[in-house]
Design a protein around this motif. Structure first.
Motif, PDB file in Angstrom:
ATOM      1  N   SER A   1      -5.090  48.254  50.185  1.00 21.36           N
ATOM      2  CA  SER A   1      -6.343  48.117  50.935  1.00 21.36           C
ATOM      3  C   SER A   1      -6.813  46.663  51.045  1.00 21.36           C
ATOM      4  O   SER A   1      -7.469  46.285  52.020  1.00 21.36           O
ATOM      5  CB  SER A   1      -7.428  48.977  50.285  1.00 21.36           C
ATOM      6  N   ASP A   2      -6.489  45.831  50.075  1.00 18.84           N
ATOM      7  CA  ASP A   2      -6.935  44.425  50.127  1.00 18.84           C
ATOM      8  C   ASP A   2      -6.107  43.579  51.081  1.00 18.84           C
ATOM      9  O   ASP A   2      -6.434  42.418  51.327  1.00 18.84           O
ATOM     10  CB  ASP A   2      -6.840  43.787  48.727  1.00 18.84           C
ATOM     11  N   TRP A   3      -5.026  44.151  51.583  1.00 17.47           N
ATOM     12  CA  TRP A   3      -4.089  43.341  52.366  1.00 17.47           C
ATOM     13  C   TRP A   3      -3.901  43.883  53.782  1.00 17.47           C
ATOM     14  O   TRP A   3      -2.965  43.478  54.482  1.00 17.47           O
ATOM     15  CB  TRP A   3      -2.736  43.286  51.653  1.00 17.47           C
ATOM     16  N   ARG A   4      -4.794  44.749  54.211  1.00 19.26           N
ATOM     17  CA  ARG A   4      -4.631  45.317  55.548  1.00 19.26           C
ATOM     18  C   ARG A   4      -5.065  44.311  56.633  1.00 19.26           C
ATOM     19  O   ARG A   4      -5.808  43.388  56.353  1.00 19.26           O
ATOM     20  CB  ARG A   4      -5.425  46.618  55.662  1.00 19.26           C
ATOM     21  N   GLY A   5      -4.582  44.522  57.842  1.00 20.61           N
ATOM     22  CA  GLY A   5      -4.945  43.633  58.947  1.00 20.61           C
ATOM     23  C   GLY A   5      -4.112  42.368  59.011  1.00 20.61           C
ATOM     24  O   GLY A   5      -4.435  41.438  59.751  1.00 20.61           O
ATOM     25  N   GLN A   6      -3.046  42.291  58.220  1.00 21.32           N
ATOM     26  CA  GLN A   6      -2.218  41.086  58.222  1.00 21.32           C
ATOM     27  C   GLN A   6      -0.792  41.350  58.723  1.00 21.32           C
ATOM     28  O   GLN A   6       0.092  40.524  58.545  1.00 21.32           O
ATOM     29  CB  GLN A   6      -2.172  40.497  56.812  1.00 21.32           C
ATOM     30  N   GLY A   7      -0.607  42.486  59.303  1.00 23.64           N
ATOM     31  CA  GLY A   7       0.697  42.786  59.905  1.00 23.64           C
ATOM     32  C   GLY A   7       1.765  43.225  58.919  1.00 23.64           C
ATOM     33  O   GLY A   7       2.957  43.226  59.251  1.00 23.64           O
ATOM     34  N   LEU A   8       1.356  43.614  57.710  1.00 24.04           N
ATOM     35  CA  LEU A   8       2.370  43.975  56.704  1.00 24.04           C
ATOM     36  C   LEU A   8       3.072  45.297  57.043  1.00 24.04           C
ATOM     37  O   LEU A   8       4.276  45.451  56.793  1.00 24.04           O
ATOM     38  CB  LEU A   8       1.737  44.066  55.317  1.00 24.04           C
ATOM     39  N   SER A   9       2.327  46.241  57.618  1.00 21.28           N
ATOM     40  CA  SER A   9       2.961  47.517  57.971  1.00 21.28           C
ATOM     41  C   SER A   9       4.038  47.278  59.023  1.00 21.28           C
ATOM     42  O   SER A   9       5.093  47.912  59.025  1.00 21.28           O
ATOM     43  CB  SER A   9       1.923  48.527  58.462  1.00 21.28           C
ATOM     44  N   LYS A  10       3.766  46.338  59.920  1.00 20.09           N
ATOM     45  CA  LYS A  10       4.746  46.011  60.954  1.00 20.09           C
ATOM     46  C   LYS A  10       5.994  45.384  60.316  1.00 20.09           C
ATOM     47  O   LYS A  10       7.121  45.619  60.774  1.00 20.09           O
ATOM     48  CB  LYS A  10       4.127  45.055  61.962  1.00 20.09           C
ATOM     49  N   LEU A  11       5.800  44.594  59.302  1.00 19.41           N
ATOM     50  CA  LEU A  11       6.951  43.946  58.645  1.00 19.41           C
ATOM     51  C   LEU A  11       7.876  44.979  57.988  1.00 19.41           C
ATOM     52  O   LEU A  11       9.089  44.943  58.165  1.00 19.41           O
ATOM     53  CB  LEU A  11       6.470  42.951  57.592  1.00 19.41           C
TER      54      LEU A  11
ATOM     55  N   VAL B   1      -2.408  56.213  63.150  1.00 23.69           N
ATOM     56  CA  VAL B   1      -2.181  54.766  63.050  1.00 23.69           C
ATOM     57  C   VAL B   1      -0.689  54.477  62.879  1.00 23.69           C
ATOM     58  O   VAL B   1      -0.119  53.614  63.557  1.00 23.69           O
ATOM     59  CB  VAL B   1      -2.981  54.180  61.861  1.00 23.69           C
ATOM     60  N   ALA B   2      -0.053  55.230  61.990  1.00 22.49           N
ATOM     61  CA  ALA B   2       1.370  55.002  61.744  1.00 22.49           C
ATOM     62  C   ALA B   2       2.195  55.343  62.982  1.00 22.49           C
ATOM     63  O   ALA B   2       3.146  54.631  63.319  1.00 22.49           O
ATOM     64  CB  ALA B   2       1.830  55.836  60.550  1.00 22.49           C
ATOM     65  N   TYR B   3       1.807  56.417  63.668  1.00 28.05           N
ATOM     66  CA  TYR B   3       2.557  56.818  64.868  1.00 28.05           C
ATOM     67  C   TYR B   3       2.513  55.713  65.925  1.00 28.05           C
ATOM     68  O   TYR B   3       3.534  55.376  66.538  1.00 28.05           O
ATOM     69  CB  TYR B   3       1.971  58.118  65.419  1.00 28.05           C
ATOM     70  N   LYS B   4       1.322  55.114  66.119  1.00 25.23           N
ATOM     71  CA  LYS B   4       1.200  54.009  67.087  1.00 25.23           C
ATOM     72  C   LYS B   4       2.081  52.845  66.659  1.00 25.23           C
ATOM     73  O   LYS B   4       2.705  52.180  67.485  1.00 25.23           O
ATOM     74  CB  LYS B   4      -0.264  53.559  67.192  1.00 25.23           C
ATOM     75  N   LEU B   5       2.115  52.602  65.348  1.00 28.00           N
ATOM     76  CA  LEU B   5       2.958  51.507  64.851  1.00 28.00           C
ATOM     77  C   LEU B   5       4.422  51.767  65.186  1.00 28.00           C
ATOM     78  O   LEU B   5       5.128  50.890  65.708  1.00 28.00           O
ATOM     79  CB  LEU B   5       2.784  51.353  63.334  1.00 28.00           C
ATOM     80  N   TRP B   6       4.897  52.997  64.881  1.00 26.15           N
ATOM     81  CA  TRP B   6       6.308  53.294  65.123  1.00 26.15           C
ATOM     82  C   TRP B   6       6.656  53.191  66.601  1.00 26.15           C
ATOM     83  O   TRP B   6       7.716  52.695  66.962  1.00 26.15           O
ATOM     84  CB  TRP B   6       6.667  54.676  64.563  1.00 26.15           C
TER      85      TRP B   6
END
Lengths: 247, 97
Positions: free
Chosen positions: A94-104, A126-131
């Motif tokens: 939660s402290d690291w969201r919004g920095q593109g880590l899920s995309k990495l 959210v995850a579906y949009k990412l994929w």
């Protein structure tokens, strides 16, 4: 911003930290998360050490901050054996969201070389949009919007104090009335000698489907205490194969 | 099937040659099993034509599926044809819940 983070394949030595991250994001217990890890990889007949378990990012202080899993399945694709990998448990601290880590970590999943098919199922919005943003195609299937509840003996519902033995007897009577002498029973494990029968069973005539050999079935339904506690497998036959032994 | 509180959820159903008549027998057996386990019902999401045809309608109540399935994919083989893909609810349900 995301360029300063290093994405690494998840190693066994990362399990405790990855477990800590997942429980902080999804809840549950560390014991359960560690059980998932064992189920997805070490116990999984489709996994081997050359297949990444997933991808993981640590902060500069070595804290676990992002993860996605890579879970292999044996598949038949267009009638040919292949390997499918499913992603799951995509998580960012939660402290690291919004920095593109899920995309990495997601990019690491979709860029892996080995599998013949990559899938992400039942994702959050959210995850579906990412994929999809990472190149996954949406399966347009026109899924049924409803399901069915096959209910138990409704007359018994009006008599909640009916002893279990009578309810059981009533159920067995219903089964005896059916036209074929089919026997249904719960099984606890498939054996090697069941291979031929199991391999003839399908859910459709599609040319692409998940392999359900006895190794895979034993892993999915009996492979760990977590699944054994909640899964039930029924087998139906005419009394000359699997039903010869109660397992 | 997966146990969930007072019910079971059908994860997958496979039958000889994908015959709906056999699937129906199996769903009826699942009903009896659920009842003996003191579960109230078996939830079945008809993810293939075989299961759709096998549901014993007179013993079933239709209900709205709580959440629609999402399915994203990337094929790396030319032999892959999405219209002939037997997808399951969760494609094997790798969760251990």
């Amino acid at each position: 911003m995301s360029g300063s983070f290093e994405v690494s394949p998840l190693k066994e030595s990362d399990f405790q930290d990855a477990s800590r991250l997942l429980t902080s994001v999804f809840g549950g217990t560390r014991d359960h998360t560690m059980g998932c890890f064992a189920h997805w990889w070490e116990l999984n007949p489709a996994w081997s050490s050359i297949i990444p378990r997933g991808w993981f990012i640590r902060s500069s202080e070595r804290a676990p901050i992002a993860f996605t899993a890579n879970i292999p399945f044996n598949y038949i694709i267009g009638g040919q054996p292949g390997l499918c990998c499913a992603t799951g448990s995509l998580a960012v601290h939660s402290d690291w969201r919004g920095q593109g880590l899920s995309k990495l970590v997601g990019r690491a999943f979709v860029d892996q070389c080995k599998p013949d098919l990559l899938i992400g199922t039942d994702s959050t919005d959210v995850a579906y949009k990412l994929w999809l943003s990472l190149g996954m195609r949406p399966l347009e299937r026109g899924w049924p919007k409803s399901s069915y509840r096959i209910v138990g003996d409704l007359s018994a519902w009006d008599r909640p104090h009916l002893p279990p033995s009578r309810r059981l007897e009533k159920s067995l009577q219903t089964e005896r009335l059916r036209r074929k002498p089919l026997l249904a029973h719960q099984i606890k494990k498939f054996e090697e000698r069941d291979t031929h029968d199991v391999n003839k069973c399908r859910a459709s005539k599609a040319s692409t489907y998940a392999v359900r050999d006895i190794k895979t079935l034993n892993w999915l339904y009996f492979g760990s205490k977590f699944v054994r506690q909640t899964r039930a497998v029924l087998w139906l036959d005419q009394g000359n194969n699997l039903s010869d032994t109660q397992r | 099937m997966k146990r969930s509180h007072n019910s079971f959820y059908l994860l997958e159903c496979r039958c000889l040659n994908a015959e709906a008549e056999i699937a129906k027998e199996l769903l009826l057996a699942a009903r009896g099993f659920a009842e003996r386990q003191r579960a109230s019902y078996v939830t079945v999401w008809q993810y293939t034509q075989m299961i759709e045809q096998a549901i014993p309608l007179t013993l079933s109540i239709r209900s709205r599926h709580p959440r629609m399935m999402t399915y994203g994919y990337i094929p790396n083989l030319t032999a892959f044809e999405p219209s002939s893909w037997e997808t399951t609810p969760g494609d094997g349900d790798v969760s251990v819940n």
